[in-house]
Design a protein around this motif. Sequence first.
Motif, PDB file in Angstrom:
ATOM      1  N   VAL A   1    -111.677  41.447  44.697  1.00 60.96           N
ATOM      2  CA  VAL A   1    -110.298  40.975  44.588  1.00 60.96           C
ATOM      3  C   VAL A   1    -109.711  41.390  43.241  1.00 60.96           C
ATOM      4  O   VAL A   1    -108.574  41.883  43.170  1.00 60.96           O
ATOM      5  CB  VAL A   1    -110.220  39.438  44.771  1.00 60.96           C
ATOM      6  N   TRP A   2    -110.477  41.232  42.167  1.00 65.72           N
ATOM      7  CA  TRP A   2    -109.986  41.618  40.841  1.00 65.72           C
ATOM      8  C   TRP A   2    -109.738  43.112  40.754  1.00 65.72           C
ATOM      9  O   TRP A   2    -108.735  43.554  40.170  1.00 65.72           O
ATOM     10  CB  TRP A   2    -110.956  41.162  39.756  1.00 65.72           C
ATOM     11  N   VAL A   3    -110.618  43.904  41.321  1.00 66.73           N
ATOM     12  CA  VAL A   3    -110.433  45.361  41.303  1.00 66.73           C
ATOM     13  C   VAL A   3    -109.154  45.742  42.038  1.00 66.73           C
ATOM     14  O   VAL A   3    -108.361  46.555  41.554  1.00 66.73           O
ATOM     15  CB  VAL A   3    -111.664  46.076  41.911  1.00 66.73           C
ATOM     16  N   GLN A   4    -108.925  45.138  43.202  1.00 67.57           N
ATOM     17  CA  GLN A   4    -107.713  45.439  43.966  1.00 67.57           C
ATOM     18  C   GLN A   4    -106.456  44.969  43.234  1.00 67.57           C
ATOM     19  O   GLN A   4    -105.439  45.657  43.223  1.00 67.57           O
ATOM     20  CB  GLN A   4    -107.780  44.780  45.345  1.00 67.57           C
ATOM     21  N   MET A   5    -106.531  43.783  42.604  1.00 66.80           N
ATOM     22  CA  MET A   5    -105.370  43.266  41.868  1.00 66.80           C
ATOM     23  C   MET A   5    -105.045  44.147  40.665  1.00 66.80           C
ATOM     24  O   MET A   5    -103.866  44.431  40.405  1.00 66.80           O
ATOM     25  CB  MET A   5    -105.638  41.826  41.412  1.00 66.80           C
ATOM     26  N   ILE A   6    -106.058  44.579  39.945  1.00 65.64           N
ATOM     27  CA  ILE A   6    -105.832  45.450  38.782  1.00 65.64           C
ATOM     28  C   ILE A   6    -105.264  46.790  39.228  1.00 65.64           C
ATOM     29  O   ILE A   6    -104.323  47.314  38.620  1.00 65.64           O
ATOM     30  CB  ILE A   6    -107.132  45.621  37.973  1.00 65.64           C
TER      31      ILE A   6
ATOM     32  N   GLY B   1    -115.764  53.985  41.954  1.00 68.16           N
ATOM     33  CA  GLY B   1    -114.938  54.570  40.925  1.00 68.16           C
ATOM     34  C   GLY B   1    -115.177  53.896  39.587  1.00 68.16           C
ATOM     35  O   GLY B   1    -116.001  52.991  39.470  1.00 68.16           O
ATOM     36  N   PRO B   2    -114.424  54.310  38.566  1.00 76.77           N
ATOM     37  CA  PRO B   2    -114.619  53.733  37.228  1.00 76.77           C
ATOM     38  C   PRO B   2    -114.370  52.218  37.182  1.00 76.77           C
ATOM     39  O   PRO B   2    -115.125  51.487  36.557  1.00 76.77           O
ATOM     40  CB  PRO B   2    -113.600  54.464  36.353  1.00 76.77           C
ATOM     41  N   LEU B   3    -113.331  51.761  37.851  1.00 78.13           N
ATOM     42  CA  LEU B   3    -113.035  50.328  37.859  1.00 78.13           C
ATOM     43  C   LEU B   3    -114.101  49.567  38.640  1.00 78.13           C
ATOM     44  O   LEU B   3    -114.515  48.476  38.240  1.00 78.13           O
ATOM     45  CB  LEU B   3    -111.648  50.100  38.454  1.00 78.13           C
ATOM     46  N   ASP B   4    -114.564  50.147  39.731  1.00 81.63           N
ATOM     47  CA  ASP B   4    -115.649  49.534  40.507  1.00 81.63           C
ATOM     48  C   ASP B   4    -116.908  49.387  39.651  1.00 81.63           C
ATOM     49  O   ASP B   4    -117.563  48.350  39.667  1.00 81.63           O
ATOM     50  CB  ASP B   4    -115.979  50.367  41.747  1.00 81.63           C
TER      51      ASP B   4
ATOM     52  N   GLY C   1    -117.096  49.159  36.455  1.00 80.14           N
ATOM     53  CA  GLY C   1    -116.871  48.140  35.439  1.00 80.14           C
ATOM     54  C   GLY C   1    -117.103  46.735  35.961  1.00 80.14           C
ATOM     55  O   GLY C   1    -117.532  45.850  35.228  1.00 80.14           O
ATOM     56  N   PHE C   2    -116.832  46.516  37.249  1.00 80.91           N
ATOM     57  CA  PHE C   2    -117.026  45.202  37.859  1.00 80.91           C
ATOM     58  C   PHE C   2    -118.334  45.119  38.639  1.00 80.91           C
ATOM     59  O   PHE C   2    -118.627  44.098  39.254  1.00 80.91           O
ATOM     60  CB  PHE C   2    -115.850  44.861  38.773  1.00 80.91           C
ATOM     61  N   GLY C   3    -119.120  46.181  38.657  1.00 81.07           N
ATOM     62  CA  GLY C   3    -120.424  46.173  39.315  1.00 81.07           C
ATOM     63  C   GLY C   3    -120.382  46.161  40.826  1.00 81.07           C
ATOM     64  O   GLY C   3    -121.264  45.587  41.465  1.00 81.07           O
ATOM     65  N   ILE C   4    -119.339  46.786  41.418  1.00 77.56           N
ATOM     66  CA  ILE C   4    -119.263  46.826  42.876  1.00 77.56           C
ATOM     67  C   ILE C   4    -119.265  48.274  43.352  1.00 77.56           C
ATOM     68  O   ILE C   4    -119.074  49.202  42.564  1.00 77.56           O
ATOM     69  CB  ILE C   4    -118.026  46.080  43.421  1.00 77.56           C
ATOM     70  N   ALA C   5    -119.492  48.446  44.634  1.00 77.69           N
ATOM     71  CA  ALA C   5    -119.540  49.777  45.235  1.00 77.69           C
ATOM     72  C   ALA C   5    -119.001  49.692  46.661  1.00 77.69           C
ATOM     73  O   ALA C   5    -118.757  48.616  47.196  1.00 77.69           O
ATOM     74  CB  ALA C   5    -120.976  50.301  45.254  1.00 77.69           C
ATOM     75  N   GLN C   6    -118.842  50.853  47.251  1.00 71.33           N
ATOM     76  CA  GLN C   6    -118.350  50.953  48.623  1.00 71.33           C
ATOM     77  C   GLN C   6    -119.408  51.703  49.429  1.00 71.33           C
ATOM     78  O   GLN C   6    -119.915  52.727  48.986  1.00 71.33           O
ATOM     79  CB  GLN C   6    -117.027  51.697  48.567  1.00 71.33           C
ATOM     80  N   LEU C   7    -119.773  51.162  50.576  1.00 65.61           N
ATOM     81  CA  LEU C   7    -120.785  51.772  51.434  1.00 65.61           C
ATOM     82  C   LEU C   7    -120.103  52.368  52.646  1.00 65.61           C
ATOM     83  O   LEU C   7    -119.341  51.676  53.332  1.00 65.61           O
ATOM     84  CB  LEU C   7    -121.813  50.726  51.871  1.00 65.61           C
ATOM     85  N   LYS C   8    -120.348  53.634  52.896  1.00 68.28           N
ATOM     86  CA  LYS C   8    -119.723  54.316  54.036  1.00 68.28           C
ATOM     87  C   LYS C   8    -120.804  54.740  55.011  1.00 68.28           C
ATOM     88  O   LYS C   8    -121.786  55.373  54.633  1.00 68.28           O
ATOM     89  CB  LYS C   8    -118.943  55.537  53.543  1.00 68.28           C
ATOM     90  N   LEU C   9    -120.603  54.363  56.280  1.00 67.61           N
ATOM     91  CA  LEU C   9    -121.510  54.746  57.359  1.00 67.61           C
ATOM     92  C   LEU C   9    -120.813  55.810  58.184  1.00 67.61           C
ATOM     93  O   LEU C   9    -119.737  55.568  58.726  1.00 67.61           O
ATOM     94  CB  LEU C   9    -121.833  53.544  58.240  1.00 67.61           C
ATOM     95  N   VAL C  10    -121.407  56.964  58.285  1.00 65.23           N
ATOM     96  CA  VAL C  10    -120.820  58.067  59.039  1.00 65.23           C
ATOM     97  C   VAL C  10    -121.616  58.249  60.320  1.00 65.23           C
ATOM     98  O   VAL C  10    -122.847  58.287  60.313  1.00 65.23           O
ATOM     99  CB  VAL C  10    -120.838  59.377  58.218  1.00 65.23           C
ATOM    100  N   THR C  11    -120.894  58.340  61.439  1.00 62.26           N
ATOM    101  CA  THR C  11    -121.517  58.586  62.733  1.00 62.26           C
ATOM    102  C   THR C  11    -120.948  59.872  63.314  1.00 62.26           C
ATOM    103  O   THR C  11    -120.032  60.466  62.744  1.00 62.26           O
ATOM    104  CB  THR C  11    -121.248  57.423  63.708  1.00 62.26           C
ATOM    105  N   ALA C  12    -121.483  60.279  64.451  1.00 64.62           N
ATOM    106  CA  ALA C  12    -120.986  61.497  65.093  1.00 64.62           C
ATOM    107  C   ALA C  12    -119.539  61.337  65.540  1.00 64.62           C
ATOM    108  O   ALA C  12    -118.752  62.267  65.480  1.00 64.62           O
ATOM    109  CB  ALA C  12    -121.866  61.857  66.287  1.00 64.62           C
TER     110      ALA C  12
END
Length: 195
Positions: free
Chosen positions: A54-59, A145-148, A150-161
Motif C-alpha cells: 500500500v505504501w509503495v502504491q501511495m508513494i 523495482g527500486p521502491l519495492d 526499499g520496502f522489501g517487497i517483490a512481484q511474482l509472475k507466473l507464465v503459462t502457455a
Amino acid sequence: MTNPPEATPRESTPPTDAPDALDAGTFERIVEPRSEARLPLGDGTWHQLARAYVWVQMISTGSVAVLVLAAALVLQIWLDQTWVWIPAGIILALCVWSLAITPRQARSYGYQLRRDDLVFRRGILWQRMVAVPYGRMQLVDITHGPLDRGFGIAQLKLVTAAASTGVTIPGLKQAAAESLRDTLVAVAETRRTGL
C-alpha cells in the motif's frame, strides 16, 4: 457430471519450506465485495499481500500527482498556458481516486495453494479469479523495482502457455516470493510437466 469433493485444507496445500514466510507482514483477511453475486472465496488458506505494498502504491501515485502538478504550474506561470489545467485536472483526479481506493484494493488480493493449482483473486468492483495448474507453469519470475526493494517487497509472475492465464502477484514480501517460487518449482518438478 459431478465434481470431486474438495480436499481438506491440510491435503490441498503443497508443502512449503517456510509456511510462516507467506503470511509475515500481510493483511489479516481478504476484503470481499458486499454483493450477493460476488465470487466466493471457498475453503482453504488464503495468503495476502504485504502491508508495505500500500505504501509503495501511495508513494508512486503521489509522485505522479506531484510531477503533473509541477508541470502544470510551470506551463501556467512561464508560458501562460491555461489549457494545461484540463488534462492536469483529469490526471490529478485519477491520482486522488487511486490514492483513495488503494488500501481497500490491496486487501482484495489473495492467493491460495491447492493440490493441483494456484488460485489468485483480486478486485472489488471488477473481480477476477484465476486458477493456474502447476503442470502448466512455464516460468516463475520475481521482479522488484527500486521502491519495492526499499520496502522489501517483490512481484511474482507466473507464465503459462496461454497468455490469458498468466498471473502476476504484486506486493509479496521478498521472503514470501522466494518461498513461493521454490514451492511452485518443486511442485511442478514432481508433475514432470511445465517448468
